[in-house]
Design an enzyme around this catalytic site. Structure first.
Site, PDB file in Angstrom:
ATOM      1  N   LYS A   1       0.831  -1.211   0.000  1.00 28.25           N
ATOM      2  CA  LYS A   1       0.000   0.000   0.000  1.00 28.25           C
ATOM      3  C   LYS A   1       0.868   1.265   0.000  1.00 28.25           C
ATOM      4  O   LYS A   1       0.642   2.170  -0.790  1.00 28.25           O
ATOM      5  CB  LYS A   1      -0.916   0.031   1.242  1.00 28.25           C
TER       6      LYS A   1
ATOM      7  N   ARG B   1      11.061  -1.511  10.715  1.00 23.63           N
ATOM      8  CA  ARG B   1       9.947  -1.121  11.588  1.00 23.63           C
ATOM      9  C   ARG B   1       9.824  -2.077  12.770  1.00 23.63           C
ATOM     10  O   ARG B   1       9.956  -3.283  12.616  1.00 23.63           O
ATOM     11  CB  ARG B   1       8.641  -1.083  10.786  1.00 23.63           C
TER      12      ARG B   1
ATOM     13  N   ARG C   1      -0.818  -8.697  13.250  1.00 20.16           N
ATOM     14  CA  ARG C   1      -1.339  -7.728  12.264  1.00 20.16           C
ATOM     15  C   ARG C   1      -2.169  -8.444  11.203  1.00 20.16           C
ATOM     16  O   ARG C   1      -3.189  -7.925  10.758  1.00 20.16           O
ATOM     17  CB  ARG C   1      -0.183  -6.946  11.636  1.00 20.16           C
TER      18      ARG C   1
ATOM     19  N   ARG D   1      -9.861   1.226   8.374  1.00 15.44           N
ATOM     20  CA  ARG D   1      -9.315  -0.062   8.779  1.00 15.44           C
ATOM     21  C   ARG D   1     -10.377  -0.977   9.371  1.00 15.44           C
ATOM     22  O   ARG D   1     -10.086  -2.094   9.755  1.00 15.44           O
ATOM     23  CB  ARG D   1      -8.292   0.141   9.896  1.00 15.44           C
TER      24      ARG D   1
ATOM     25  N   ARG E   1      11.728  -5.729   4.609  1.00 19.94           N
ATOM     26  CA  ARG E   1      11.500  -4.284   4.414  1.00 19.94           C
ATOM     27  C   ARG E   1      12.510  -3.443   5.193  1.00 19.94           C
ATOM     28  O   ARG E   1      12.813  -3.724   6.347  1.00 19.94           O
ATOM     29  CB  ARG E   1      10.083  -3.909   4.875  1.00 19.94           C
TER      30      ARG E   1
HETATM   31  P1  AP5 Z   1       4.801  -1.592   1.800  1.00 22.58           P
HETATM   32  O1  AP5 Z   1       4.471  -0.739   0.623  1.00 22.58           O
HETATM   33  O2  AP5 Z   1       5.500  -0.972   2.943  1.00 22.58           O
HETATM   34  O3  AP5 Z   1       3.461  -2.377   2.289  1.00 22.58           O
HETATM   35  P2  AP5 Z   1       2.198  -1.853   3.100  1.00 22.58           P
HETATM   36  O4  AP5 Z   1       1.002  -2.511   2.523  1.00 22.58           O
HETATM   37  O5  AP5 Z   1       2.215  -0.361   3.175  1.00 22.58           O
HETATM   38  O6  AP5 Z   1       2.517  -2.529   4.486  1.00 22.58           O
HETATM   39  P3  AP5 Z   1       2.428  -1.955   5.979  1.00 22.58           P
HETATM   40  O7  AP5 Z   1       3.155  -2.915   6.836  1.00 22.58           O
HETATM   41  O8  AP5 Z   1       2.855  -0.514   6.035  1.00 22.58           O
HETATM   42  O9  AP5 Z   1       0.889  -2.038   6.220  1.00 22.58           O
HETATM   43  P4  AP5 Z   1       0.175  -2.007   7.551  1.00 22.58           P
HETATM   44  O10 AP5 Z   1      -1.218  -1.820   7.076  1.00 22.58           O
HETATM   45  O11 AP5 Z   1       0.396  -3.164   8.426  1.00 22.58           O
HETATM   46  O12 AP5 Z   1       0.865  -0.787   8.330  1.00 22.58           O
HETATM   47  P5  AP5 Z   1       0.470   0.743   8.583  1.00 22.58           P
HETATM   48  O13 AP5 Z   1       1.691   1.531   8.523  1.00 22.58           O
HETATM   49  O14 AP5 Z   1      -0.691   1.134   7.751  1.00 22.58           O
HETATM   50  O15 AP5 Z   1       5.637  -2.840   1.245  1.00 22.58           O
HETATM   51  C1  AP5 Z   1       6.095  -3.872   2.114  1.00 22.58           C
HETATM   52  C2  AP5 Z   1       7.422  -4.427   1.584  1.00 22.58           C
HETATM   53  O16 AP5 Z   1       7.175  -5.078   0.319  1.00 22.58           O
HETATM   54  C3  AP5 Z   1       8.498  -3.363   1.300  1.00 22.58           C
HETATM   55  O17 AP5 Z   1       9.741  -3.882   1.627  1.00 22.58           O
HETATM   56  C4  AP5 Z   1       8.385  -3.129  -0.213  1.00 22.58           C
HETATM   57  O18 AP5 Z   1       9.638  -2.722  -0.776  1.00 22.58           O
HETATM   58  C5  AP5 Z   1       7.985  -4.507  -0.710  1.00 22.58           C
HETATM   59  N1  AP5 Z   1       7.156  -4.489  -1.925  1.00 22.58           N
HETATM   60  C6  AP5 Z   1       6.162  -3.613  -2.224  1.00 22.58           C
HETATM   61  N2  AP5 Z   1       5.597  -3.915  -3.411  1.00 22.58           N
HETATM   62  C7  AP5 Z   1       6.260  -5.025  -3.865  1.00 22.58           C
HETATM   63  C8  AP5 Z   1       6.145  -5.829  -5.052  1.00 22.58           C
HETATM   64  N3  AP5 Z   1       5.218  -5.561  -6.002  1.00 22.58           N
HETATM   65  N4  AP5 Z   1       6.969  -6.911  -5.164  1.00 22.58           N
HETATM   66  C9  AP5 Z   1       7.893  -7.184  -4.202  1.00 22.58           C
HETATM   67  N5  AP5 Z   1       8.052  -6.460  -3.079  1.00 22.58           N
HETATM   68  C10 AP5 Z   1       7.243  -5.388  -2.906  1.00 22.58           C
HETATM   69  O19 AP5 Z   1      -0.052   0.675  10.091  1.00 22.58           O
HETATM   70  C11 AP5 Z   1       0.838   0.398  11.141  1.00 22.58           C
HETATM   71  C12 AP5 Z   1       0.092   0.440  12.463  1.00 22.58           C
HETATM   72  O20 AP5 Z   1      -0.439   1.758  12.684  1.00 22.58           O
HETATM   73  C13 AP5 Z   1      -1.127  -0.483  12.568  1.00 22.58           C
HETATM   74  O21 AP5 Z   1      -0.762  -1.799  12.966  1.00 22.58           O
HETATM   75  C14 AP5 Z   1      -1.966   0.236  13.635  1.00 22.58           C
HETATM   76  O22 AP5 Z   1      -1.446  -0.004  14.911  1.00 22.58           O
HETATM   77  C15 AP5 Z   1      -1.726   1.693  13.279  1.00 22.58           C
HETATM   78  N6  AP5 Z   1      -2.721   2.193  12.322  1.00 22.58           N
HETATM   79  C16 AP5 Z   1      -2.487   2.655  11.055  1.00 22.58           C
HETATM   80  N7  AP5 Z   1      -3.623   3.023  10.464  1.00 22.58           N
HETATM   81  C17 AP5 Z   1      -4.625   2.806  11.374  1.00 22.58           C
HETATM   82  C18 AP5 Z   1      -6.028   2.981  11.344  1.00 22.58           C
HETATM   83  N8  AP5 Z   1      -6.674   3.459  10.267  1.00 22.58           N
HETATM   84  N9  AP5 Z   1      -6.739   2.636  12.446  1.00 22.58           N
HETATM   85  C19 AP5 Z   1      -6.127   2.150  13.554  1.00 22.58           C
HETATM   86  N10 AP5 Z   1      -4.789   1.943  13.633  1.00 22.58           N
HETATM   87  C20 AP5 Z   1      -4.042   2.272  12.562  1.00 22.58           C
HETATM   88 ZN    ZN Z   2       2.432   1.019   4.734  1.00 26.20          ZN
END
Ligand code: AP5
Ligand code: ZN
Length: 211
Positions: free
Chosen positions: A13, A155, A166, A88, A127
């Site tokens: 994402k 992270r 997660r 979410r 990552r």
């Molecule tokens: P990346 O692009 O970083 O993936 P992502 O989907 O953004 O993964 P996240 O871990 O950031 O998602 P998340 O939803 O768990 O975390 P968030 O920060 O939102 O890519 C991942 C890896 O894959 C990278 O190394 C990249 O290079 C690689 N990659 C990408 N595309 C690729 C491809 N096509 N092929 C190969 N490799 C590839 O949330 C974190 C925390 O914040 C949550 O757990 C929660 O505690 C809190 N939080 C955030 N939003 C909310 C909300 N709305 N409500 C409540 N709590 C929230």
């Molecule tokens: Zn992310």
């Protein structure tokens, strides 16, 4: 365009949001990035969010919804935005619908990035993120110039036990909101397997078709 990106942790994402937002000329609003900036800045919001993030649980809705409503009220989000990681759960989706309705507008599309658990675990375990630019890398799939650089960090929620939780939280709380957008006729599924550029093209094609 007013878009949301939904998908399991590690689906890509953040990677796609950065590219697509730039291509469309809209701000990328990532709740995870906003929380992480507040945690590292030691703000009251960061102090509230940290315990949930470290456990891989969702930060409570009352904290998250207000934060997003404030961000969407800023001038640069008036004509469009790409939300990454919000909503979410179905409650957050309903709040977002109401916030947009009150502003006289509505969401255009919800893009769901799909990838298997095995694939997202591989992606999260390799990552690395740049402290200075926020750019997301992968040691194998998108390697940084210097993998040993002090500028890179892993992270804290990418530990295997936290990733497991997660994924569970995604299946239990986030996946149901897909039905919310399906019912509105706004859901588009994007296969997130393949090169980053291929996934971007799939997403842009879906956005173009809806425009
Ligand atoms: P990346 O692009 O970083 O993936 P992502 O989907 O953004 O993964 P996240 O871990 O950031 O998602 P998340 O939803 O768990 O975390 P968030 O920060 O939102 O890519 C991942 C890896 O894959 C990278 O190394 C990249 O290079 C690689 N990659 C990408 N595309 C690729 C491809 N096509 N092929 C190969 N490799 C590839 O949330 C974190 C925390 O914040 C949550 O757990 C929660 O505690 C809190 N939080 C955030 N939003 C909310 C909300 N709305 N409500 C409540 N709590 C929230
Ligand atoms: Zn992310």
């Amino acid at each position: 365009m007013r878009l949301v990106l939904v998908g399991p942790p590690g689906a890509g994402k953040g990677t796609q949001a950065e590219i697509i937002a730039e291509r469309l000329g809209v701000p990328k609003i990532s709740t995870g990035d906003i929380f992480r900036a507040n945690v590292s800045g030691g703000t009251p919001l960061g102090l509230k969010a940290k315990q949930y993030m470290d456990a891989g649980d969702l930060v409570p809705d009352e904290v998250t919804n207000d934060m997003v409503a404030d961000r969407l009220a800023q001038d640069d989000a008036k004509d469009g935005f790409l939300l990454d990681g919000y909503p979410r759960n179905t409650e957050q989706a309903k709040v977002l619908d109401r916030v947009l309705e009150a502003a006289g507008t509505t969401l255009d599309l919800a893009l769901e990035l799909t990838a298997s658990d095995d694939e997202v675990v591989r992606r999260l375990s390799g990552r690395r993120v740049s402290k200075s630019t926020g750019k997301i890398y992968h040691l194998e799939f998108d390697p940084p110039a210097d993998p040993e650089s002090d500028d890179l960090y892993q992270r804290t929620d990418d530990k295997p036990e936290t990733v497991k939780n997660r994924l569970k939280v995604y299946a239990e709380q986030t996946a149901p909101l897909i039905g919310h957008y399906e019912a509105q006729g706004k859901l588009v599924r994007i296969d997130a397997i393949g090169e980053v550029a291929e996934v971007t093209e799939r997403a842009l094609a879906a956005i173009g078709a809806a425009a």
